[in-house]
Design an enzyme around this catalytic site. Structure first.
Site, PDB file in Angstrom:
ATOM      1  N   ALA A  17       0.727  -1.117  -0.011  1.00 46.45           N
ATOM      2  CA  ALA A  17      -0.011  -0.123  -0.112  1.00 46.45           C
ATOM      3  C   ALA A  17       0.919   1.245   0.214  1.00 46.45           C
ATOM      4  CB  ALA A  17      -0.956  -0.081   1.246  1.00 46.45           C
ATOM      5  N   ILE A  21      -1.044   1.303  -7.285  1.00 46.10           N
ATOM      6  CA  ILE A  21      -2.329   0.749  -6.861  1.00 46.10           C
ATOM      7  C   ILE A  21      -2.666   0.328  -5.586  1.00 46.10           C
ATOM      8  CG2 ILE A  21      -3.760  -1.406  -7.810  1.00 46.10           C
ATOM      9  CD1 ILE A  21      -2.100  -1.594  -9.982  1.00 46.10           C
ATOM     10  N   TYR A 175       8.308 -13.942 -12.775  1.00 45.72           N
ATOM     11  CA  TYR A 175       7.045 -12.930 -12.422  1.00 45.72           C
ATOM     12  C   TYR A 175       5.822 -13.619 -13.144  1.00 45.72           C
ATOM     13  CZ  TYR A 175       4.070  -9.047 -12.641  1.00 45.72           C
ATOM     14  OH  TYR A 175       3.023  -7.867 -12.781  1.00 45.72           O
TER      15      TYR A 175
END
Length: 289
Positions: A17, A21, A175
């Site tokens: 956070a 996003i 990834y």
């Protein structure tokens, strides 16, 4: 995006956070009335993000949590700190993610991308299970686990016998594999936790202008196109929708993009792989399967 449903009285945890996003997701939830717990790795960045959310949402109940999700003991500590304050959690947004420049093995013996992008959210979700179930039991609606995946899951080819990539590693493949793991985790969570009142969703946020594009060469080839990509606020919209939309219920276990259910690659629909990945991840993080 249209205004979110009223989230007053609901506790929402957002990982990753500190920026992008993750910050926009936390801000959207706080503006809708939720009590938000924001998790980040950098003390300065997460403090700045929390200050922004408090200032723009005009809420004073935003919780700051520090944790490096490449370290499983940090995940356990973060979970304990959440539970110490919030015995009920209505929404968990597994947003934290990384794409490393080189292969690194963590102190827990895991490849770092796998640890941050899959093992950490797997562990945190399990540690918050009782809180999620309690929230669902005390509410008229299920609790929700939203895990940020990616369209890159289509390139995933998880080798369950080599999750540390001893037989070869590339930044992009690691990834993509973890984004596939997110989809499989979401699917298996729905199956194993059926009847608990907890629903699960995987999200593709779209191509978003975040630090991942600037900091990692795996995405460097498309960096010139970043000005044409979504803003973090736009990228958070599907996550926020999956976290709050009443019309989404009682769906669970699926993958969403553009605020609608989206197709999943064939390897993301493999129930055997989902079950095996769950069991192996549980072993790696020291949780019962």
């Amino acid at each position: 995006m249209s205004e979110l449903p009223d989230m007053t009285g609901r506790v929402c945890v957002v990982t990753g956070a500190s920026a992008g996003i993750g910050t926009e997701t936390a801000l959207g939830l706080a503006r809708a009335g939720a009590t938000v717990a924001m998790v980040g790795r950098s003390p300065a960045k997460i403090q700045s993000a929390v200050d922004r959310v408090i200032g723009e949402s005009e809420r004073d109940d935003v919780m700051l949590l520090l944790g490096d999700f490449s370290v499983m003991s940090d995940v356990r500590r973060v979970a304990a700190e959440i539970l110490d304050v919030h015995p009920r959690v209505h929404v968990l947004v597994n947003n934290a993610g990384t794409a490393t420049r080189e292969r690194r093995i963590t102190g827990d013996g895991m490849e770092e991308t796998f640890a941050v992008n899959h093992a950490a959210p797997f562990l945190l979700t399990h540690l918050l299970r009782d809180a999620l179930v309690r929230a669902a039991e005390a509410s008229v609606a299920p609790s929700r686990v939203v895990t940020v995946s990616s369209l890159a899951h289509r390139a995933g080819r998880l080798a369950l016998t080599d999750l540390s990539y001893e037989r070869g590693w590339s930044s992009f493949q690691a990834y993509a594999d973890t984004k596939l793991a997110n989809v499989l985790f979401t699917r298996e969570l729905a199956r194993r936790w059926a009847g608990t009142g907890v629903t699960s969703y995987a999200v593709h946020p779209g191509a978003v202008r975040t630090g991942l594009f600037r900091e990692n060469r795996l995405l460097g080839a498309i960096y010139p196109f970043v000005p044409f990509m979504k803003s973090p606020k736009q990228g958070a919209q599907t996550t926020l929708w999956c976290a709050t939309a009443p019309e989404l219920l009682p769906e669970t276990g699926s993958y969403y993009s553009g605020r609608r259910r989206a197709s999943v690659a064939a390897q993301g629909q493999d129930d055997t792989a989902a079950e095996l990945l769950w069991d192996e991840t549980a072993r790696l993080v020291g949780m019962p399967a």
